[in-house]
Structures are given as C-alpha cells and as structure tokens.
Enzyme design. Structure first.
Site, PDB file in Angstrom:
ATOM      1  N   HIS A 123       7.568  28.352   8.775  1.00 46.77           N
ATOM      2  CA  HIS A 123       7.350  29.547   9.602  1.00 46.77           C
ATOM      3  C   HIS A 123       8.079  30.758   9.036  1.00 46.77           C
ATOM      4  CE1 HIS A 123       5.627  27.641  13.505  1.00 46.77           C
ATOM      5  NE2 HIS A 123       5.160  27.069  12.416  1.00 46.77           N
ATOM      6  N   SER A 129      13.457  35.750   7.929  1.00 44.51           N
ATOM      7  CA  SER A 129      13.081  36.635   9.051  1.00 44.51           C
ATOM      8  C   SER A 129      12.904  35.859  10.355  1.00 44.51           C
ATOM      9  CB  SER A 129      11.807  37.424   8.724  1.00 44.51           C
ATOM     10  OG  SER A 129      10.729  36.554   8.468  1.00 44.51           O
ATOM     11  N   HIS A 178       3.239  16.786   8.997  1.00 42.04           N
ATOM     12  CA  HIS A 178       2.978  16.291  10.354  1.00 42.04           C
ATOM     13  C   HIS A 178       3.099  14.772  10.412  1.00 42.04           C
ATOM     14  CE1 HIS A 178       0.702  20.240  11.580  1.00 42.04           C
ATOM     15  NE2 HIS A 178       2.006  20.401  11.444  1.00 42.04           N
ATOM     16  N   ASN A 214       5.990  30.217  17.745  1.00 39.65           N
ATOM     17  CA  ASN A 214       7.407  29.829  17.808  1.00 39.65           C
ATOM     18  C   ASN A 214       7.959  29.702  19.223  1.00 39.65           C
ATOM     19  OD1 ASN A 214       7.669  29.859  14.990  1.00 39.65           O
ATOM     20  ND2 ASN A 214       8.077  32.067  14.962  1.00 39.65           N
ATOM     21  N   ARG A 235       9.914  22.634   9.567  1.00 33.15           N
ATOM     22  CA  ARG A 235       8.942  23.592  10.128  1.00 33.15           C
ATOM     23  C   ARG A 235       9.476  25.037  10.078  1.00 33.15           C
ATOM     24  NH1 ARG A 235       7.011  24.473  16.135  1.00 33.15           N
ATOM     25  NH2 ARG A 235       4.922  25.323  15.804  1.00 33.15           N
TER      26      ARG A 235
HETATM   27  C1  HEM Z   1      -1.802  23.615   8.294  1.00 34.36           C
HETATM   28  C2  HEM Z   1      -1.544  24.390   9.316  1.00 34.36           C
HETATM   29  C3  HEM Z   1      -0.560  24.031  10.379  1.00 34.36           C
HETATM   30  C4  HEM Z   1      -0.753  24.105  11.708  1.00 34.36           C
HETATM   31  C5  HEM Z   1      -2.011  24.600  12.399  1.00 34.36           C
HETATM   32  C6  HEM Z   1       0.431  23.611  12.358  1.00 34.36           C
HETATM   33  C7  HEM Z   1       0.619  23.552  13.713  1.00 34.36           C
HETATM   34  C8  HEM Z   1       1.681  22.932  14.325  1.00 34.36           C
HETATM   35  C9  HEM Z   1       1.843  22.822  15.749  1.00 34.36           C
HETATM   36  C10 HEM Z   1       0.883  23.388  16.792  1.00 34.36           C
HETATM   37  C11 HEM Z   1       2.964  22.098  15.975  1.00 34.36           C
HETATM   38  C12 HEM Z   1       3.514  21.668  17.323  1.00 34.36           C
HETATM   39  C13 HEM Z   1       4.044  22.856  18.102  1.00 34.36           C
HETATM   40  C14 HEM Z   1       4.341  22.508  19.541  1.00 34.36           C
HETATM   41  O1  HEM Z   1       3.475  21.941  20.196  1.00 34.36           O
HETATM   42  O2  HEM Z   1       5.452  22.845  19.997  1.00 34.36           O
HETATM   43  C15 HEM Z   1       3.516  21.755  14.689  1.00 34.36           C
HETATM   44  C16 HEM Z   1       4.647  21.009  14.513  1.00 34.36           C
HETATM   45  C17 HEM Z   1       5.193  20.757  13.291  1.00 34.36           C
HETATM   46  N1  HEM Z   1       4.766  21.272  12.083  1.00 34.36           N
HETATM   47 FE1  HEM Z   1       3.041  22.214  11.721  1.00 34.36          FE
HETATM   48  N2  HEM Z   1       1.325  23.236  11.393  1.00 34.36           N
HETATM   49  C18 HEM Z   1       0.762  23.476  10.170  1.00 34.36           C
HETATM   50  C19 HEM Z   1       1.372  23.288   8.938  1.00 34.36           C
HETATM   51  C20 HEM Z   1       2.640  22.833   8.775  1.00 34.36           C
HETATM   52  C21 HEM Z   1       3.382  22.877   7.533  1.00 34.36           C
HETATM   53  C22 HEM Z   1       2.863  23.510   6.252  1.00 34.36           C
HETATM   54  C23 HEM Z   1       4.580  22.304   7.776  1.00 34.36           C
HETATM   55  C24 HEM Z   1       5.735  22.108   6.848  1.00 34.36           C
HETATM   56  C25 HEM Z   1       5.639  22.045   5.549  1.00 34.36           C
HETATM   57  C26 HEM Z   1       4.587  21.893   9.168  1.00 34.36           C
HETATM   58  C27 HEM Z   1       5.586  21.183   9.774  1.00 34.36           C
HETATM   59  C28 HEM Z   1       5.596  20.827  11.111  1.00 34.36           C
HETATM   60  C29 HEM Z   1       6.570  19.928  11.689  1.00 34.36           C
HETATM   61  C30 HEM Z   1       7.611  19.141  10.906  1.00 34.36           C
HETATM   62  C31 HEM Z   1       6.340  19.917  13.061  1.00 34.36           C
HETATM   63  C32 HEM Z   1       7.162  19.180  14.122  1.00 34.36           C
HETATM   64  C33 HEM Z   1       8.333  20.093  14.490  1.00 34.36           C
HETATM   65  C34 HEM Z   1       9.282  19.565  15.547  1.00 34.36           C
HETATM   66  O3  HEM Z   1       9.208  18.427  15.959  1.00 34.36           O
HETATM   67  O4  HEM Z   1      10.130  20.364  15.969  1.00 34.36           O
HETATM   68  N3  HEM Z   1       3.414  22.256   9.743  1.00 34.36           N
HETATM   69  N4  HEM Z   1       2.725  22.296  13.707  1.00 34.36           N
END
Ligand code: HEM
Length: 334
Positions: free
Chosen positions: A71, A81, A198, A99, A67
């Site tokens: 970001h 950055s 995800h 973040n 992630r």
């Molecule tokens: C398509 C639009 C996307 C949205 C709206 C989105 C949104 C989010 C949100 C809201 C979370 C959880 C944050 C929290 O509640 O603390 C999350 C977690 C995560 N996202 Fe996304 N995301 C997107 C795309 C991506 C992309 C492109 C990647 C990587 C290529 C990614 C990888 C991850 C991962 C691996 C997690 C879990 C992180 C952890 O457990 O620390 N996401 N995302």
C-alpha cells in the site's frame, strides 16, 4: 596549432554550473543492497528481532506488514507515505477506503523505528523499514528471503485520493486489475506472483460479501466460488454481517507463506473476486502462471523475490529528495 590545455572560460562556467546542479540535485541514485553497510550495519536484524517479538502475540502481524509495503509503493511510490498520520498539512492515506479499519501494523513499525533510531539515529528511512519488514515477515512465515534494495527516502506528503484509486479494490475487473499494475511497471507475472501474498492474513466480510448474495443477474452467488466455501463464508458473513468479523485469506494454512493460494484458486477457493479472476477468466494469460506456481512452490518463491523487488523499485525518493523521518507518523518539520 596545438590545443590549449586550459579550459575556455565558457567551458569552465558550464562545468561549474553542471557541478553546482549536481550538488543541489544529485542524480537519482539507484537503490543498493549495501546502502546502510557503514551507517547501520545491523538494520536487517533489528527489524527481524522486533517482528519476531511481535509475532509472539500477533500471528497476523507478518501479513499486515507485507501489505503495508504494497500500500505504500502503490501510492506515489515507496516513500513511507502510508505511515503519515493526519495533521494540518497531511490528509492521511490511512483514511482512504483500502486502508480505513483495515491496514494495520503501524504500532510495530513505530517499535522498529524506535529500535533503529536508538542504534543509528536519523539514518534509516521509514520507506526502507517497510521494505525490510516485508522481507523479514515473509521469511519468518516460511517464505523466501531476498536481497532488499535500500536507499529510499521518506515523502513530505501523502495522497489520500491516489490511495483510493491506485490500490486495486477486491471487486476490480481483470482488465482494471492488470492495468493498475501495468501503469506502475508491473506485468502479469508480477500480478500473479504478488497476489500470492494472499497466502496469509485476514479479511473482513465487506471485502467479499458481494460475491455471496445477489451476485448474478438472477440473484445467485458468484459461480466461481466452490459450494463448500460459499456455505462457509455465508455462515460467517450473513447479509447483515458484523463489520468486525474477519476470516483467513488462505483457509488451508492461514499463517504460512506457501503456494496454497494457487491450489486454492484451482479449487475455486479464492476469497476475493480479484483472486479468483486470475484463474477463472477464460483464456487469461494469468492461468498458466497460477498452474505453474501451484505445481512448484520453489518457482513461486523465486518469482516472488523478483516481483517484490520490482514493486519496491516503484518511484523511490533518493539523493536529496524527501527526508529521513525521525517519526514515521509525521514529517520532520511539523
Ligand atoms: C492484486 C490486487 C490486490 C487486491 C485487490 C487486494 C485486496 C486485499 C483486500 C481487500 C484485503 C483484505 C482487507 C480487509 O478486508 O480488511 C487484502 C489483504 C491482504 N493483502 Fe491484498 N490485495 C491485492 C494485492 C496484494 C499484494 C500485491 C500484496 C503484497 C505483496 C497483498 C498483501 C495482502 C495481505 C498480506 C493481506 C492480509 C493483511 C492482514 O491480515 O492484515 N495484497 N488484500
């Protein structure tokens, strides 16, 4: 008349000026797979070793590191950055809404950087470390391995405002979501493919609770949420939820990088609105892509290796732009 073999003095001046310009501002070099072949040949295995160690005490670290690469790349390009801390000259992206109290893994990035600095000092950028860490993280979690393109340099700036607007929120409409990818050169296939990240990791209640209560005009929940999942999520996150509570993004195989994300969407078990929209938006071009990745994990993996490289190519700093930070948390002259 025979042409003179010597250059006219205006030509010499022009060539000299061009050479000087090139020396001062080398053309933006392309990223390459062998960028550190001579200067830091073991860089990939150093990254992998540190992440492997971290995985022993933090099963979520691979998701968090992947992630961070996302970001990073979505805010003024893949330039490290996101890693900069607050300072008199830096307003950290870590405090931006997507973040704050959410992005994690910074300590492990520090460990990777320290291990690399002790072998190849002042050579490998923090932006490249994030790209390599994304690759190692996916691979160590059961996903594909790809050839990481390298040669990014680190920014001298951060952009908290841009982090708030460029990184999509989980409540984004389908139209906004696709356009936030499109402006960065990523198409619908990239969107569906990269959202497959995800398949692992965790999320806080605040990222999906609006779907659970008073979502529709008549007070009901999001109708594109399956009954069992709605009940489970409501139990975990009541209206006055504890902001620290987290849940798995993929309720079936929470720590594995596989294609279950897509079969979850087909069952209305997507956690975020933006996840479920990819399958539940009537007539959307994303629906057949979800179906194909759900049916064929290797098609998803193959596509992931393409799309993550596309994402890693977003506006890198190369040549003499930016710098190689000694410490990923701050610019060198600070
Ligand atoms: C398509 C639009 C996307 C949205 C709206 C989105 C949104 C989010 C949100 C809201 C979370 C959880 C944050 C929290 O509640 O603390 C999350 C977690 C995560 N996202 Fe996304 N995301 C997107 C795309 C991506 C992309 C492109 C990647 C990587 C290529 C990614 C990888 C991850 C991962 C691996 C997690 C879990 C992180 C952890 O457990 O620390 N996401 N995302």
């Amino acid at each position: 008349m025979a042409r003179s073999s010597t250059l006219s003095s205006p030509t010499v001046v022009a060539l000299f000026a061009a050479a000087l310009l090139f020396l001062l501002h080398p053309l933006n070099a392309e990223l390459t797979a062998d960028f550190y072949a001579k200067t830091c040949p073991d860089v990939s295995s150093i990254v992998q070793t540190v992440i492997h160690e971290a995985l022993q005490y933090d099963p979520r670290i691979t998701a968090s590191l992947l992630r961070l690469h996302f970001h990073d790349c979505f805010v003024q390009g893949c330039d490290g950055s996101v890693l900069l801390d607050n300072s008199p000259t830096i307003k950290s992206e870590k405090d931006a809404a997507p973040n704050f109290n959410s992005a994690r893994g910074f300590g492990v990035v520090d460990k990777i950087k320290a291990a690399i600095e002790s072998t190849c000092p002042e050579t490998v950028s923090c932006a490249d470390i994030l790209a390599l860490a994304a690759n190692a993280s996916v691979y160590l979690s059961g996903g594909p391995y790809w050839t990481v393109l390298l040669g990014r340099r680190d920014s001298l700036t951060a952009n908290q405002g841009l982090a708030n607007t460029s990184i999509p929120s989980p409540f984004e409409s389908y139209a906004n979501l696709t356009s936030k990818f499109y402006v960065l050169g990523l198409d619908i296939t990239d969107l569906v493919t990269l959202s497959g990240a995800h398949t692992f990791g965790r999320a806080h209640c605040k990222s999906f609770t609006p779907r659970l209560y008073n979502f529709t005009k008549n007070g009901g929940p999001d109708p594109t949420l399956s009954p069992w999942y709605l009940t489970a999520l409501q139990k975990l996150c009541p209206p006055n939820f504890n902001p620290k509570v987290i849940t798995d993004l993929d309720p079936t195989t929470p720590n594995l990088f596989d294609n279950h994300y897509y079969s979850n969407l087909q069952k209305n078990d997507g956690l975020f609105e933006t996840d479920q929209e990819l399958y539940s938006t009537a007539g959307a071009a994303t629906v057949p892509i979800v179906n194909s990745f759900s049916a064929d994990q290797s098609a998803f993996f193959k596509s992931f290796t393409r799309s993550i490289v596309n994402m890693g190519n977003i506006s890198p700093l190369t040549g003499s732009n930016g710098e190689i930070r000694c410490n990923c948390r701050k610019v060198n002259k600070s």
